[in-house]
Design an enzyme around this catalytic site. Structure first.
Site, PDB file in Angstrom:
ATOM      1  N   GLY A  27      61.218  70.999  74.140  1.00  0.00           N
ATOM      2  CA  GLY A  27      60.132  71.654  73.401  1.00  0.00           C
ATOM      3  C   GLY A  27      59.794  70.994  72.079  1.00  0.00           C
ATOM      4  CB  SER A  28      60.329  67.641  70.568  1.00  0.00           C
ATOM      5  OG  SER A  28      59.680  66.755  71.438  1.00  0.00           O
ATOM      6  CG  ASN A  29      55.167  66.985  72.690  1.00  0.00           C
ATOM      7  OD1 ASN A  29      54.365  66.382  71.987  1.00  0.00           O
ATOM      8  ND2 ASN A  29      56.015  66.370  73.498  1.00  0.00           N
ATOM      9  CG  ASN A 116      50.054  67.299  81.229  1.00  0.00           C
ATOM     10  OD1 ASN A 116      51.050  67.835  80.736  1.00  0.00           O
ATOM     11  ND2 ASN A 116      50.158  66.236  82.018  1.00  0.00           N
ATOM     12  CG  HIS A 118      51.638  61.255  81.907  1.00  0.00           C
ATOM     13  ND1 HIS A 118      52.439  61.910  82.819  1.00  0.00           N
ATOM     14  CD2 HIS A 118      51.808  59.928  82.124  1.00  0.00           C
ATOM     15  CE1 HIS A 118      53.056  61.013  83.565  1.00  0.00           C
ATOM     16  NE2 HIS A 118      52.696  59.801  83.163  1.00  0.00           N
ATOM     17  CG  ASP A 159      50.262  62.990  85.763  1.00  0.00           C
ATOM     18  OD1 ASP A 159      50.308  63.927  84.947  1.00  0.00           O
ATOM     19  OD2 ASP A 159      51.268  62.469  86.262  1.00  0.00           O
ATOM     20  CD  GLU A 188      54.802  62.798  74.301  1.00  0.00           C
ATOM     21  OE1 GLU A 188      54.431  62.598  75.457  1.00  0.00           O
ATOM     22  OE2 GLU A 188      55.868  63.405  74.021  1.00  0.00           O
TER      23      GLU A 188
HETATM   24  C1  GAR Z   1      57.082  64.686  76.714  1.00  0.00           C
HETATM   25  O1  GAR Z   1      57.351  63.342  76.445  1.00  0.00           O
HETATM   26  C2  GAR Z   1      55.887  64.811  77.638  1.00  0.00           C
HETATM   27  O2  GAR Z   1      54.940  63.793  77.494  1.00  0.00           O
HETATM   28  C3  GAR Z   1      56.552  64.728  78.997  1.00  0.00           C
HETATM   29  O3  GAR Z   1      57.725  65.473  78.856  1.00  0.00           O
HETATM   30  C4  GAR Z   1      58.216  65.321  77.518  1.00  0.00           C
HETATM   31  C5  GAR Z   1      58.599  66.696  76.992  1.00  0.00           C
HETATM   32  O4  GAR Z   1      59.267  66.576  75.765  1.00  0.00           O
HETATM   33  N1  GAR Z   1      55.682  65.246  80.010  1.00  0.00           N
HETATM   34  C6  GAR Z   1      55.608  64.714  81.235  1.00  0.00           C
HETATM   35  O5  GAR Z   1      56.311  63.796  81.601  1.00  0.00           O
HETATM   36  C7  GAR Z   1      54.571  65.353  82.142  1.00  0.00           C
HETATM   37  N2  GAR Z   1      54.320  64.541  83.297  1.00  0.00           N
HETATM   38  P1  GAR Z   1      59.465  67.862  74.834  1.00  0.00           P
HETATM   39  O6  GAR Z   1      60.085  68.967  75.706  1.00  0.00           O
HETATM   40  O7  GAR Z   1      60.435  67.407  73.792  1.00  0.00           O
HETATM   41  O8  GAR Z   1      58.144  68.249  74.290  1.00  0.00           O
END
Ligand code: GAR
Length: 201
Positions: A27-29, A116, A118, A159, A188
């Site tokens: 969940g860093s995003n 989304n 990616h 995607d 991101e």
């Molecule tokens: C992120 O890097 C995102 O781009 C990727 O999962 C990670 C989640 O990180 N998403 C995908 O690969 C979708 N196809 P987070 O949990 O630290 O936000």
């Protein structure tokens, strides 16, 4: 016609957009989005939906006192989830590391409102099974000189929706997938909140 002061009230930053985040991982995003909008006040994350009961994103939800739902395949495909989401009147549904395919019923119910992120430059390194570290492993193994992020609308195909924004970063010859992941996460965390703000404006 509203009196001036009411129009002003409605048009000012006191109107806050509601965001629903779907996430499966750390969940860093999600954290970057929550922090960004806590500071500028234009939106708030009103619900977090996860398919994993032990996902780090749920610790963030608890810490930030944001309501959350834990879903399974059945609830993801049911009509109750759509009703629950509608209760929060979302301006956008934000997928932030959500590892399940969003069903057509949700894509239809929130048409044009689901986005989304990616961790690669689509259409490269996308599609089923291409998520998180799988993407970075593939990019490093292919000795790519460049990678990046893609923010895009979500449709019924993995995607595949229209691209809103891409940002690039170099891949160094000595990079491990983890080092690349760190560089991508930095991109991101900077661009996802700002892309959301742009879409809300
Ligand atoms: C992120 O890097 C995102 O781009 C990727 O999962 C990670 C989640 O990180 N998403 C995908 O690969 C979708 N196809 P987070 O949990 O630290 O936000």
């Amino acid at each position: 016609m509203f009196p001036h002061h009411i129009r002003y009230f409605c048009g000012s930053s006191l109107f806050m957009h509601s965001l629903i985040i779907f996430a499966s991982g750390a969940g860093s995003n999600a954290a970057a989005i929550i922090t960004y909008f806590k500071q500028n006040g234009k939106a708030k994350v009103s619900l977090i939906v996860s398919n994993k009961a032990d996902a780090g994103v749920l610790d963030i939800a608890k810490r930030e006192e944001i309501p959350f739902l834990i879903i399974n395949k059945q609830t993801l495909n049911g009509t109750l989830l759509i009703e629950q989401m509608n209760d929060y009147k979302p301006s956008l549904i934000v997928l932030a590391g959500f590892m399940w395919k969003v069903p057509a019923s949700i894509v239809l119910a929130f048409h044009g409102k689901i986005i989304n992120i990616h961790p690669a430059l689509l259409p490269g390194y996308g599609g089923k099974g291409m998520y998180g570290h799988h993407v970075h492993n593939a990019v490093v193994s292919a000795k790519e000189k460049e990678s990046g992020i893609t923010i895009h609308y979500v449709n019924e195909v993995y995607d595949d929706g229209n691209i809103i924004l891409q940002a690039r970063c170099p891949v160094q010859a000595k990079d491990t997938p983890d080092e690349l992941a760190t560089r991508i996460h930095r991109l991101e965390h900077f661009y996802y909140p700002r892309a959301i703000e742009f879409l809300l404006s």
